[in-house]
Design an enzyme around this catalytic site. Structure first.
Site, PDB file in Angstrom:
ATOM      1  N   LYS A   1       1.608  14.527   9.768  1.00 14.39           N
ATOM      2  CA  LYS A   1       2.618  14.305   8.733  1.00 14.39           C
ATOM      3  C   LYS A   1       1.992  13.405   7.664  1.00 14.39           C
ATOM      4  O   LYS A   1       1.890  12.190   7.808  1.00 14.39           O
ATOM      5  CB  LYS A   1       3.885  13.623   9.280  1.00 14.39           C
ATOM      6  CG  LYS A   1       5.028  13.761   8.276  1.00 14.39           C
ATOM      7  CD  LYS A   1       5.954  12.594   8.172  1.00 14.39           C
ATOM      8  CE  LYS A   1       5.418  11.377   7.557  1.00 14.39           C
ATOM      9  NZ  LYS A   1       5.123  11.470   6.104  1.00 14.39           N
TER      10      LYS A   1
ATOM     11  N   GLU B   1      -3.440   1.476  11.956  1.00 10.85           N
ATOM     12  CA  GLU B   1      -4.318   0.929  10.911  1.00 10.85           C
ATOM     13  C   GLU B   1      -3.379   0.476   9.798  1.00 10.85           C
ATOM     14  O   GLU B   1      -2.774   1.294   9.120  1.00 10.85           O
ATOM     15  CB  GLU B   1      -5.258   2.014  10.374  1.00 10.85           C
ATOM     16  CG  GLU B   1      -6.181   2.614  11.403  1.00 10.85           C
ATOM     17  CD  GLU B   1      -7.269   1.664  11.870  1.00 10.85           C
ATOM     18  OE1 GLU B   1      -7.406   0.560  11.293  1.00 10.85           O
ATOM     19  OE2 GLU B   1      -7.961   2.014  12.833  1.00 10.85           O
TER      20      GLU B   1
ATOM     21  N   CYS C   1      -6.869  -0.711   1.821  1.00  8.63           N
ATOM     22  CA  CYS C   1      -6.417  -1.715   2.790  1.00  8.63           C
ATOM     23  C   CYS C   1      -7.498  -2.763   3.054  1.00  8.63           C
ATOM     24  O   CYS C   1      -7.189  -3.884   3.425  1.00  8.63           O
ATOM     25  CB  CYS C   1      -6.027  -1.020   4.075  1.00  8.63           C
ATOM     26  SG  CYS C   1      -7.224   0.221   4.537  1.00  8.63           S
TER      27      CYS C   1
ATOM     28  N   GLU D   1      -0.030  -8.683   0.632  1.00  7.59           N
ATOM     29  CA  GLU D   1      -0.901  -7.599   0.215  1.00  7.59           C
ATOM     30  C   GLU D   1      -0.308  -7.003  -1.064  1.00  7.59           C
ATOM     31  O   GLU D   1       0.818  -6.517  -1.057  1.00  7.59           O
ATOM     32  CB  GLU D   1      -0.960  -6.533   1.313  1.00  7.59           C
ATOM     33  CG  GLU D   1      -1.914  -5.423   0.973  1.00  7.59           C
ATOM     34  CD  GLU D   1      -1.928  -4.323   2.018  1.00  7.59           C
ATOM     35  OE1 GLU D   1      -0.846  -3.850   2.397  1.00  7.59           O
ATOM     36  OE2 GLU D   1      -3.017  -3.939   2.459  1.00  7.59           O
TER      37      GLU D   1
HETATM   38  P1  NAD Z   1       3.895   3.499   4.314  1.00  7.46           P
HETATM   39  O1  NAD Z   1       3.843   2.672   5.499  1.00  7.46           O
HETATM   40  O2  NAD Z   1       5.095   3.432   3.454  1.00  7.46           O
HETATM   41  O3  NAD Z   1       3.743   5.043   4.676  1.00  7.46           O
HETATM   42  C1  NAD Z   1       2.705   5.510   5.511  1.00  7.46           C
HETATM   43  C2  NAD Z   1       3.159   6.753   6.211  1.00  7.46           C
HETATM   44  O4  NAD Z   1       4.189   6.414   7.137  1.00  7.46           O
HETATM   45  C3  NAD Z   1       3.769   7.812   5.305  1.00  7.46           C
HETATM   46  O5  NAD Z   1       3.394   9.078   5.797  1.00  7.46           O
HETATM   47  C4  NAD Z   1       5.262   7.593   5.471  1.00  7.46           C
HETATM   48  O6  NAD Z   1       6.031   8.741   5.226  1.00  7.46           O
HETATM   49  C5  NAD Z   1       5.352   7.189   6.922  1.00  7.46           C
HETATM   50  N1  NAD Z   1       6.484   6.348   7.276  1.00  7.46           N
HETATM   51  C6  NAD Z   1       7.121   5.434   6.518  1.00  7.46           C
HETATM   52  N2  NAD Z   1       8.083   4.820   7.235  1.00  7.46           N
HETATM   53  C7  NAD Z   1       8.035   5.357   8.484  1.00  7.46           C
HETATM   54  C8  NAD Z   1       8.774   5.136   9.674  1.00  7.46           C
HETATM   55  N3  NAD Z   1       9.752   4.239   9.737  1.00  7.46           N
HETATM   56  N4  NAD Z   1       8.451   5.859  10.775  1.00  7.46           N
HETATM   57  C9  NAD Z   1       7.450   6.763  10.737  1.00  7.46           C
HETATM   58  N5  NAD Z   1       6.730   7.024   9.631  1.00  7.46           N
HETATM   59  C10 NAD Z   1       7.010   6.325   8.518  1.00  7.46           C
HETATM   60  O7  NAD Z   1       2.550   3.147   3.568  1.00  7.46           O
HETATM   61  P2  NAD Z   1       1.979   3.702   2.230  1.00  7.46           P
HETATM   62  O8  NAD Z   1       2.772   3.075   1.133  1.00  7.46           O
HETATM   63  O9  NAD Z   1       1.839   5.177   2.257  1.00  7.46           O
HETATM   64  O10 NAD Z   1       0.468   3.107   2.254  1.00  7.46           O
HETATM   65  C11 NAD Z   1       0.159   1.852   1.838  1.00  7.46           C
HETATM   66  C12 NAD Z   1      -0.049   0.910   2.993  1.00  7.46           C
HETATM   67  O11 NAD Z   1      -0.960   1.445   3.950  1.00  7.46           O
HETATM   68  C13 NAD Z   1      -0.678  -0.399   2.593  1.00  7.46           C
HETATM   69  O12 NAD Z   1       0.027  -1.461   3.187  1.00  7.46           O
HETATM   70  C14 NAD Z   1      -2.089  -0.342   3.140  1.00  7.46           C
HETATM   71  O13 NAD Z   1      -2.694  -1.544   3.387  1.00  7.46           O
HETATM   72  C15 NAD Z   1      -1.923   0.477   4.338  1.00  7.46           C
HETATM   73  N6  NAD Z   1      -3.161   1.153   4.672  1.00  7.46           N
HETATM   74  C16 NAD Z   1      -3.891   0.744   5.755  1.00  7.46           C
HETATM   75  C17 NAD Z   1      -5.077   1.364   6.082  1.00  7.46           C
HETATM   76  C18 NAD Z   1      -5.888   0.948   7.253  1.00  7.46           C
HETATM   77  O14 NAD Z   1      -6.719   1.724   7.686  1.00  7.46           O
HETATM   78  N7  NAD Z   1      -5.701  -0.218   7.802  1.00  7.46           N
HETATM   79  C19 NAD Z   1      -5.532   2.421   5.319  1.00  7.46           C
HETATM   80  C20 NAD Z   1      -4.770   2.813   4.237  1.00  7.46           C
HETATM   81  C21 NAD Z   1      -3.579   2.180   3.938  1.00  7.46           C
END
Ligand code: NAD
Length: 476
Positions: free
Chosen positions: A171, A245, A279, A378
């Protein structure tokens, strides 16, 4: 306009179970709708989980060679469509063309190739006395990914899942789903057996349905710490493995004997790369207090060299991904000013000459203290905070004084000192003098940056269960 409204389930492109509920996908450079995907529901996830469960029985027992063969067919197909994939990434999340092709699309390819290399020698079984230790595929995997490095994150989950004999439901982020759709087409064209790989689009509801599903054996999640916690909570009643992650607020320590012009310029480029939406970005530069003026001057010059504009052209920085993200970054820039940090480059508002799109000025704050909001939260935008230290102990203390622990960066010329500092930092990846490792280097964080490690052989370990067969070598 891209109308990517179907899901890929059981080897076929299918309509959503409850009819299409369309989600707009916005091009962040133009603020215009670039296309649509459908919002998946629990019923779609059920269907995908059932297909993945059925396929698991046969995929789990394929040979190493069969999986290598499939991965190689995927690689060939992926390479054929690289330009198309890069264009989709530019359109969905605003990465400038060269970044979208080389780093974004390129990292997806690198993970697929790394999976082949690891798979050739991965120890699926080993002997320990009379016991045989077997690594078996964990089962059906739920892969939930974000928008910032869309194909990097998809490939670093899908490739090891396929390689270890797992089946999966992907997803991708609803904000940047175009490249994921093309990726599913690549897998389909490469002949992935029906049910091994399934794609369901949608937002938090689809993600939550995957996290809680009794037929999903593990979830690999990349995204915000907030959503990562929700996924772990939703997954807990079914006692599935959860690999996370999450976010970061990575320190970048410049030791007294570092090459300052090189270190500061590299630090700025790394923070501004991908519009600050990485990230592992080195967002807290920690420098000797006495050199704050010198570093500020170097940082101002380096920030001025970052060109911002239409990602379809040859710029260093495109927009941030969305109106929400733009608003969050603006709020935090204003917060930095209100809390008394010294603004030395950029600031609030759109860059000069730009009147539309979610563009942010490359922004640098000096004289930041670690209690300020811009040093703790962040930002996920092109904003650097520079903090001062008086002693080496204090530099390490500031570096570790964060909820996160994904990455850390150290610059210095005395090898024994940089190694000593590396040993003191609580982070999953420590880069010395700009070293970046490769796609076999483990990726993951300490503390609230997550659980588990991706990439290379460490990534494979996430997708296997360990079985001890005792008395194996004594068996009659
Ligand atoms: P997000 O957490 O809003 O969304 C990530 C994914 O999770 C999306 O596919 C979203 O639809 C899904 N999602 C959201 N809420 C959910 C829930 N309650 N249950 C299940 N799935 C859910 O994050 P984003 O805005 O897409 O990405 C940015 C964030 O990701 C930043 O905080 C960044 O630091 C982090 N990030 C971390 C890494 C890493 O490897 N550590 C890599 C990339 C991004």
């Amino acid at each position: 306009m891209r109308e990517y409204t179907k899901f890929y389930i059981d080897g076929a492109w299918v309509d959503p179970a409850g009819g299409a509920q369309l989600l707009d996908v916005i091009n962040p450079a133009t603020e215009e709708v670039a296309g649509h995907v459908s919002a998946g529901t629990a019923a779609d996830v059920d269907r995908a989980a059932a297909a993945a469960r059925r396929a698991f029985a046969s995929w789990a027992v394929t040979t190493r060679e069969e999986r290598i063969d499939l991965l190689q067919r995927i690689i060939a197909e992926y390479k054929r469509r690289e330009i198309e994939i890069a264009d989709a990434i530019t359109e969905e999340m605003g990465a400038p063309r060269s970044l979208a092709l080389r780093a974004q699309t390129g990292s997806g390819l690198a993970h697929l190739e790394a999976a082949v290399a690891v798979l050739r020698n991965y120890a699926f079984a080993e002997e320990q006395g009379t016991t045989r230790i077997v690594r078996e595929p964990i089962g059906v995997c739920g892969l939930i990914t974000p928008w910032n490095w869309p194909l990097n994150q998809i490939a670093c989950k899908v490739a090891p899942a396929i390689a270890t004999g797992c089946t999966m439901i992907l997803k991708p982020s609803e904000i940047a789903p175009f490249s994921a759709y093309l990726f599913a087409e690549v897998l389909d064209a490469a002949g992935v057996p029906a049910g091994v790989f399934n794609l369901v689009n949608g937002g938090a509801a689809a993600g939550a349905a995957i996290a809680s599903h009794p037929q999903v054996d593990m979830v690999s999640f990349t995204g915000s710490t907030r959503a990562g916690i929700e996924v772990a909570i939703a997954a807990a009643p079914t006692v599935k493995r959860v690999s996370q992650e999450l976010g970061g607020k990575s320190p970048n320590i410049l030791l007294e004997d570092a090459d300052y012009p090189t270190a500061v310029a590299a630090g700025i480029r790394q923070v501004m790369n991908n519009s600050g939406q990485s990230c592992n970005a080195p967002t807290r530069m920690i420098v000797p207090k006495a050199r704050m003026m010198e570093v500020s001057r170097l940082a101002r010059d380096a920030a001025a060299a970052i060109s911002v504009g239409d990602p379809a052209t040859d710029v260093s920085m495109g927009p941030v991904v969305s109106a929400t993200q733009w608003g969050k970054v603006q709020r935090l820039i204003k917060k930095g000013m209100d809390e008394g940090a010294t603004l030395i480059a950029g600031g609030p508002g759109l860059p000069d000459g730009i009147d539309k799109g979610y563009f942010v000025r490359p922004t640098v704050f000096a004289d930041v203290t670690n209690g300020m909001t811009i040093a703790r939260e962040e930002i996920f935008g092109p904003v650097l905070s520079i903090l001062g230290y008086e002693t080496l102990d204090q530099a390490c203390e500031i570096a570790n004084d964060t909820d996160y622990g994904l990455a850390a960066y150290i610059w210095g010329t005395d090898p024994s000192q940089i190694r000593e500092v590396a040993a003191r930092l609580r982070a999953g990846r420590v880069s010395l003098n700009g070293s970046t490792g490769d796609s076999l280097t483990p990726f993951g964080g300490y503390k609230m940056s997550g659980n588990g490690r991706e990439w290379g052989a460490f990534g494979f370990d996430e997708y296997v269960e360990i079985k001890a067969v005792m008395g194996f070598s004594n068996a009659p």
